[in-house]
Design a protein around this motif. Structure first.
Motif, PDB file in Angstrom:
ATOM      1  N   ILE A  46      46.589  34.414  53.643  1.00  0.00           N
ATOM      2  CA  ILE A  46      47.627  35.287  54.188  1.00  0.00           C
ATOM      3  C   ILE A  46      48.774  35.426  53.196  1.00  0.00           C
ATOM      4  O   ILE A  46      49.273  36.530  52.947  1.00  0.00           O
ATOM      5  N   PHE A  47      49.162  34.309  52.613  1.00  0.00           N
ATOM      6  CA  PHE A  47      50.220  34.298  51.597  1.00  0.00           C
ATOM      7  C   PHE A  47      49.888  35.252  50.444  1.00  0.00           C
ATOM      8  O   PHE A  47      50.712  36.064  50.021  1.00  0.00           O
ATOM      9  N   LEU A  48      48.655  35.174  49.952  1.00  0.00           N
ATOM     10  CA  LEU A  48      48.248  36.036  48.835  1.00  0.00           C
ATOM     11  C   LEU A  48      48.106  37.493  49.264  1.00  0.00           C
ATOM     12  O   LEU A  48      48.220  38.395  48.428  1.00  0.00           O
ATOM     13  N   SER A  49      47.847  37.725  50.545  1.00  0.00           N
ATOM     14  CA  SER A  49      47.659  39.087  51.049  1.00  0.00           C
ATOM     15  C   SER A  49      48.968  39.811  51.291  1.00  0.00           C
ATOM     16  O   SER A  49      48.982  41.033  51.445  1.00  0.00           O
ATOM     17  N   THR A  50      50.055  39.083  51.360  1.00  0.00           N
ATOM     18  CA  THR A  50      51.318  39.692  51.785  1.00  0.00           C
ATOM     19  C   THR A  50      52.424  39.634  50.746  1.00  0.00           C
ATOM     20  O   THR A  50      53.497  40.175  50.968  1.00  0.00           O
ATOM     21  N   LYS A  51      52.162  38.985  49.608  1.00  0.00           N
ATOM     22  CA  LYS A  51      53.201  38.861  48.589  1.00  0.00           C
ATOM     23  C   LYS A  51      52.650  39.239  47.215  1.00  0.00           C
ATOM     24  O   LYS A  51      51.450  39.190  46.989  1.00  0.00           O
ATOM     25  N   THR A  52      53.548  39.597  46.312  1.00  0.00           N
ATOM     26  CA  THR A  52      53.155  39.933  44.945  1.00  0.00           C
ATOM     27  C   THR A  52      53.161  38.657  44.101  1.00  0.00           C
ATOM     28  O   THR A  52      54.104  37.876  44.141  1.00  0.00           O
ATOM     29  N   HIS A  53      52.113  38.476  43.333  1.00  0.00           N
ATOM     30  CA  HIS A  53      51.970  37.240  42.563  1.00  0.00           C
ATOM     31  C   HIS A  53      51.523  37.548  41.138  1.00  0.00           C
ATOM     32  O   HIS A  53      51.311  38.691  40.757  1.00  0.00           O
ATOM     33  N   THR A  54      51.354  36.478  40.412  1.00  0.00           N
ATOM     34  CA  THR A  54      50.704  36.570  39.113  1.00  0.00           C
ATOM     35  C   THR A  54      49.275  37.017  39.333  1.00  0.00           C
ATOM     36  O   THR A  54      48.818  37.208  40.464  1.00  0.00           O
ATOM     37  N   THR A  55      48.522  37.149  38.265  1.00  0.00           N
ATOM     38  CA  THR A  55      47.114  37.494  38.396  1.00  0.00           C
ATOM     39  C   THR A  55      46.273  36.453  37.663  1.00  0.00           C
ATOM     40  O   THR A  55      46.740  35.818  36.717  1.00  0.00           O
ATOM     41  N   GLY A  56      45.051  36.245  38.157  1.00  0.00           N
ATOM     42  CA  GLY A  56      44.169  35.256  37.556  1.00  0.00           C
ATOM     43  C   GLY A  56      44.455  33.852  38.019  1.00  0.00           C
ATOM     44  O   GLY A  56      43.984  32.887  37.416  1.00  0.00           O
ATOM     45  N   GLY A  57      45.200  33.697  39.118  1.00  0.00           N
ATOM     46  CA  GLY A  57      45.603  32.381  39.575  1.00  0.00           C
ATOM     47  C   GLY A  57      44.653  31.756  40.584  1.00  0.00           C
ATOM     48  O   GLY A  57      43.925  32.451  41.298  1.00  0.00           O
ATOM     49  N   TYR A  58      44.689  30.435  40.631  1.00  0.00           N
ATOM     50  CA  TYR A  58      43.962  29.635  41.623  1.00  0.00           C
ATOM     51  C   TYR A  58      45.005  28.923  42.464  1.00  0.00           C
ATOM     52  O   TYR A  58      45.835  28.180  41.934  1.00  0.00           O
ATOM     53  N   PHE A  59      44.994  29.172  43.777  1.00  0.00           N
ATOM     54  CA  PHE A  59      46.053  28.673  44.650  1.00  0.00           C
ATOM     55  C   PHE A  59      45.511  27.685  45.685  1.00  0.00           C
ATOM     56  O   PHE A  59      44.346  27.762  46.093  1.00  0.00           O
ATOM     57  N   LYS A  60      46.375  26.794  46.116  1.00  0.00           N
ATOM     58  CA  LYS A  60      46.116  25.949  47.277  1.00  0.00           C
ATOM     59  C   LYS A  60      47.455  25.665  47.944  1.00  0.00           C
ATOM     60  O   LYS A  60      48.457  25.437  47.256  1.00  0.00           O
ATOM     61  N   ASP A  61      47.466  25.707  49.260  1.00  0.00           N
ATOM     62  CA  ASP A  61      48.691  25.477  50.028  1.00  0.00           C
ATOM     63  C   ASP A  61      49.827  26.363  49.532  1.00  0.00           C
ATOM     64  O   ASP A  61      50.970  25.913  49.388  1.00  0.00           O
ATOM     65  N   CYS A  62      49.477  27.612  49.253  1.00  0.00           N
ATOM     66  CA  CYS A  62      50.445  28.637  48.857  1.00  0.00           C
ATOM     67  C   CYS A  62      51.128  28.349  47.517  1.00  0.00           C
ATOM     68  O   CYS A  62      52.191  28.894  47.221  1.00  0.00           O
ATOM     69  N   LYS A  63      50.505  27.500  46.703  1.00  0.00           N
ATOM     70  CA  LYS A  63      51.060  27.171  45.389  1.00  0.00           C
ATOM     71  C   LYS A  63      49.980  27.317  44.313  1.00  0.00           C
ATOM     72  O   LYS A  63      48.809  27.045  44.561  1.00  0.00           O
ATOM     73  N   LEU A  64      50.407  27.732  43.141  1.00  0.00           N
ATOM     74  CA  LEU A  64      49.503  27.848  42.009  1.00  0.00           C
ATOM     75  C   LEU A  64      49.049  26.470  41.562  1.00  0.00           C
ATOM     76  O   LEU A  64      49.882  25.576  41.361  1.00  0.00           O
TER      77      LEU A  64
END
Length: 279
Positions: A230-248
């Motif tokens: 949900i976090f990744l679907s609703t906010k603009t981020h870097t690209t090519g990242g691997y996330f867990k618990d809303c953190k890179l």
């Protein structure tokens, strides 16, 4: 109003993810799935706020994926978000896809590869599109055979799953690099150990007696599992990242290998017969 394409939205934590996006966004959803009746039951139990189109698609069939893409194109000329969440945990009988490819590889890696590639022109029509792939911490247990991507010589369902989740990260990083100068971002995430039907399937049968306690003490709720998606679907981020618990997060060394990502891309092209126009 956004256009969102979603796989894996009718079961597991994908249901929670889909409904959260429905509550937070003004969007039109295109939910790809194989079971129309299951989706209809879902809607009858809990209606959506937004317009949601069910698109019949069997992700173990390249022809079915192509048909789904064609149907999406009749309904919209733009995709703002593509969520590749569908996945399988196979069994040691080594079932194969409708294209005679090992099922875990076909659904968890090749389906996102071809679906994303075929929807890329619509993603590029968006002013700011994002692609989200569901990976897993189990990618750290991958053992890749460069001469046998389907593990035909020594198949193991758990190993096939772990490998496929490594491939999700490698695919994410490779595609992000290829789309570096575009408005399309690509990221992936680890939902953690989530209390879903797949968890029950993957749990060792010899330890079934402790499964209820494991679910209660260790497994995350589906709502928690969906959080980073949900976090990744609703906010603009870097690209090519691997996330867990809303953190890179930093993935395994294998997941950072450019030679391995090049190999995977080549193997994916061979098995699907599909090449990205941006390459």
């Amino acid at each position: 109003m956004e256009s969102i394409v979603f796989t894996g939205g009718t079961s597991g934590f994908g249901v929670n993810w889909l409904y959260r996006l429905d509550s937070e966004k003004n969007a039109i959803f295109y939910v790809l799935g194989r079971d129309q009746a299951k989706f209809s039951n879902l809607v009858s139990f809990r209606p959506f706020k937004n317009t949601v189109h069910f698109i019949q698609c069997e992700l173990d069939s390249f022809a079915s994926i192509q048909k789904a893409v064609e149907e999406i194109k009749t309904k919209t000329n733009r995709v703002d978000c593509l969520i590749n969440n569908a996945g399988v945990w196979s069994n040691d009988d080594k079932p194969t896809s409708q294209d005679d490819i090992e099922l875990t590889l076909a659904v968890n890696q090749l389906a996102p590869f071809i679906l994303t590639g075929k929807l890329l022109p619509l993603l590029k029509n968006s002013s700011c599109a994002n692609i989200i792939n569901t990976a897993s911490f189990r990618h750290k247990d991958a053992r890749v055979d460069l001469d046998d991507i389907q593990l035909m010589a020594n198949f193991n369902a758990e190993q096939a799953y772990c490998n496929s989740k490594l491939y999700s990260i490698l695919f994410t990083k490779q595609l992000a690099s290829l789309l570096n100068n575009t408005q399309v971002s690509v990221n992936c995430f680890d939902p953690g150990i989530v209390d879903t039907p797949m968890l029950s399937q993957a749990f060792p049968s010899s330890l079934n007696f402790i499964f209820p306690m494991f679910r209660r003490l260790v497994a995350r709720t589906p709502d928690k599992g969906a959080e980073t998606g949900i976090f990744l679907s609703t906010k603009t981020h870097t690209t090519g990242g691997y996330f867990k618990d809303c953190k890179l997060k930093k993935p395994s060394k294998q997941a950072m290998s450019s030679s391995l990502s090049d190999w995977l891309w080549t193997e994916s092209e061979k098995l699907t017969g599909f090449k990205y126009a941006c390459v």
